[in-house]
Design a protein around this motif. Sequence first.
Motif, PDB file in Angstrom:
ATOM      1  N   GLY A  41       0.809  -1.207   0.000  1.00 34.72           N
ATOM      2  CA  GLY A  41       0.000   0.000   0.000  1.00 34.72           C
ATOM      3  C   GLY A  41       0.843   1.257   0.000  1.00 34.72           C
ATOM      4  O   GLY A  41       2.068   1.203  -0.141  1.00 34.72           O
ATOM      5  N   LYS A  42       0.180   2.385   0.170  1.00 38.75           N
ATOM      6  CA  LYS A  42       0.848   3.690   0.153  1.00 38.75           C
ATOM      7  C   LYS A  42       0.720   4.332   1.537  1.00 38.75           C
ATOM      8  O   LYS A  42      -0.310   4.240   2.200  1.00 38.75           O
ATOM      9  CB  LYS A  42       0.226   4.594  -0.905  1.00 38.75           C
TER      10      LYS A  42
ATOM     11  N   GLU B 219      -9.873  -3.300  18.099  1.00 35.99           N
ATOM     12  CA  GLU B 219      -8.423  -3.274  18.247  1.00 35.99           C
ATOM     13  C   GLU B 219      -7.700  -3.392  16.914  1.00 35.99           C
ATOM     14  O   GLU B 219      -6.477  -3.300  16.859  1.00 35.99           O
ATOM     15  CB  GLU B 219      -7.972  -4.403  19.171  1.00 35.99           C
ATOM     16  N   ASN B 220      -8.456  -3.604  15.856  1.00 30.07           N
ATOM     17  CA  ASN B 220      -7.876  -3.764  14.522  1.00 30.07           C
ATOM     18  C   ASN B 220      -8.498  -2.815  13.511  1.00 30.07           C
ATOM     19  O   ASN B 220      -8.452  -3.052  12.310  1.00 30.07           O
ATOM     20  CB  ASN B 220      -8.053  -5.213  14.057  1.00 30.07           C
ATOM     21  N   THR B 221      -9.065  -1.717  14.039  1.00 26.37           N
ATOM     22  CA  THR B 221      -9.687  -0.703  13.198  1.00 26.37           C
ATOM     23  C   THR B 221      -8.743   0.472  13.039  1.00 26.37           C
ATOM     24  O   THR B 221      -8.359   1.117  14.025  1.00 26.37           O
ATOM     25  CB  THR B 221     -11.010  -0.222  13.827  1.00 26.37           C
ATOM     26  N   PHE B 222      -8.362   0.769  11.819  1.00 23.96           N
ATOM     27  CA  PHE B 222      -7.458   1.880  11.520  1.00 23.96           C
ATOM     28  C   PHE B 222      -8.307   3.063  11.060  1.00 23.96           C
ATOM     29  O   PHE B 222      -8.561   3.241   9.866  1.00 23.96           O
ATOM     30  CB  PHE B 222      -6.437   1.466  10.462  1.00 23.96           C
ATOM     31  N   THR B 223      -8.735   3.845  12.036  1.00 20.04           N
ATOM     32  CA  THR B 223      -9.648   4.951  11.769  1.00 20.04           C
ATOM     33  C   THR B 223      -8.982   6.002  10.888  1.00 20.04           C
ATOM     34  O   THR B 223      -7.862   6.453  11.180  1.00 20.04           O
ATOM     35  CB  THR B 223     -10.103   5.589  13.086  1.00 20.04           C
ATOM     36  N   ASP B 224      -9.654   6.353   9.825  1.00 19.49           N
ATOM     37  CA  ASP B 224      -9.141   7.331   8.848  1.00 19.49           C
ATOM     38  C   ASP B 224      -7.789   6.898   8.268  1.00 19.49           C
ATOM     39  O   ASP B 224      -7.027   7.729   7.762  1.00 19.49           O
ATOM     40  CB  ASP B 224      -9.013   8.716   9.477  1.00 19.49           C
ATOM     41  N   GLY B 225      -7.496   5.611   8.359  1.00 20.24           N
ATOM     42  CA  GLY B 225      -6.261   5.073   7.779  1.00 20.24           C
ATOM     43  C   GLY B 225      -5.001   5.369   8.584  1.00 20.24           C
ATOM     44  O   GLY B 225      -3.895   5.059   8.141  1.00 20.24           O
TER      45      GLY B 225
ATOM     46  N   ASN C 175     -11.381   2.445  -1.864  1.00 19.68           N
ATOM     47  CA  ASN C 175     -11.289   3.685  -1.090  1.00 19.68           C
ATOM     48  C   ASN C 175     -10.055   4.495  -1.445  1.00 19.68           C
ATOM     49  O   ASN C 175      -9.016   3.947  -1.815  1.00 19.68           O
ATOM     50  CB  ASN C 175     -11.259   3.375   0.412  1.00 19.68           C
ATOM     51  N   ASN C 176     -10.177   5.784  -1.287  1.00 23.64           N
ATOM     52  CA  ASN C 176      -9.042   6.684  -1.446  1.00 23.64           C
ATOM     53  C   ASN C 176      -8.302   6.807  -0.119  1.00 23.64           C
ATOM     54  O   ASN C 176      -8.703   6.268   0.914  1.00 23.64           O
ATOM     55  CB  ASN C 176      -9.520   8.062  -1.917  1.00 23.64           C
TER      56      ASN C 176
END
Length: 463
Positions: free
Chosen positions: A219-220, A383-389, A333-334
């Motif tokens: 990914g980026k 615990e594995n949610t990357f909010t707003d990336g 998603n962007n």
Amino acid sequence: MKTSNLCMTLFAALAITACSEENEFPQESAKDPKADRPDAYTSIAINIPHTTMTKAPSGRAIDSGTADENKVKTLHVFIYDTDPPHTPTVAEFTVEDNSLTPQSSGSSTWVTNKPIKTKKNDKYIFAAVNLNADMVNYITTNGLGAFSYNEFAQEISQLADPTNGFVMFNTSYPESTPAANLYEDESLALTNRMSIPVSRVVAKTAVFKANDFVVNGGGKMTDIKFGWRNLNKKFYFIQDKRDGIIKDYNWENYSVSDFERGSDAINTYLSADVPASFSYAPENSFKYSLGQTEINGVTFISVSGVFTPDKVISTTNPTPTQPADFTIIDNPNNSGKTFYVVRTTDGIANYFVNGTIAQQYAELCSNNTPGMPSYNGTYALEENTFTDGICYFHIFVNANATSPQAPYNVYRNQYFKVNIHSIQAPGNPSDNFDTGEILKPETWISTDIEINPWEVYEEDYDL
């Protein structure tokens, strides 16, 4: 006659009592016995940790500092008799009233333009630059004891103040100044200034992306930022080096309340950039023990970034039961969008843009569904949610420190220049991911760190 005899009796009794008290309990005179010594004078030249050098010390990395870091606005000189009762003399000099000026244009040596009047005794002399009112009040109230390794609470914004100047104190606890080194002539004091090197009481860092910087993990990574975390709330005015190793007040143990989190989020630099902003932290010197030291007592650098996976796992089946129900697709998603991760035991981070699908996938893995990778434990989506990336990585500096420093300690007037070579995405979804854990080397980010003394010493002085 009766009254007269009574008066005589009382007078005699008082006289006997006075003699008895003088013989049995000698009282020190309220007057300082050294007060009758002749007046003496001194004047000061301070050397702030920045100069233009003619020759750099061999093998020594240097950083000259920014204009804000080298700003000098005030100088307080605290002078104490070496013997009790440690009679104080306090003098203040300011740039504003022209009593404090640079020795020459651009010089890192600042000189006082009027002598300090004291008494001709052996002295301890302390120089303090850019103090705020709280510090001045504390020192004048506590006298010499203020410098006897008593911790003082101050926020980092006051210690590294770009407007009022960075706070600086003697680089080392001063040796006794003999009375003979003080002058009874004011003009001699002005032409023979006492030189005192001072150091900023904070450390700083800047983080760079190296020329070979790469993001691994499919990914980026954008919007990479940095800042110190877990900052000491208190510090010593002068470094404690008495045992041959630098210690501060929480050397042996600490309380979580000793620290504040820190919130700096400064954009990382390219390798050729000249940094305009830095993150600052108070000194944090603690007794490091391999396999025992907890993160909660360590000051470290937090690096954050916004990660966007290239590929994600999806399904059109509302109740998937087998591997064939899942497909790998291009991430719809962007950048800056929330994603979810299932880390399976094969070392792969599996990405999802739908939390429900991530939970279904993890459940099949943990149930050892044929064809599915293995997953240990119970999956917790939050615990594995990357909010707003956003993802986080921690960098622990000074790992190879040797005496008088200790591993992973952060010291005043040091500049930690961090070069990131690679990041293994996705990292961690919270900046508090290792709270309460034992300190161990970072495995998600590859760096090298230059530790510059953030100071350059002039080789010659003409005071």
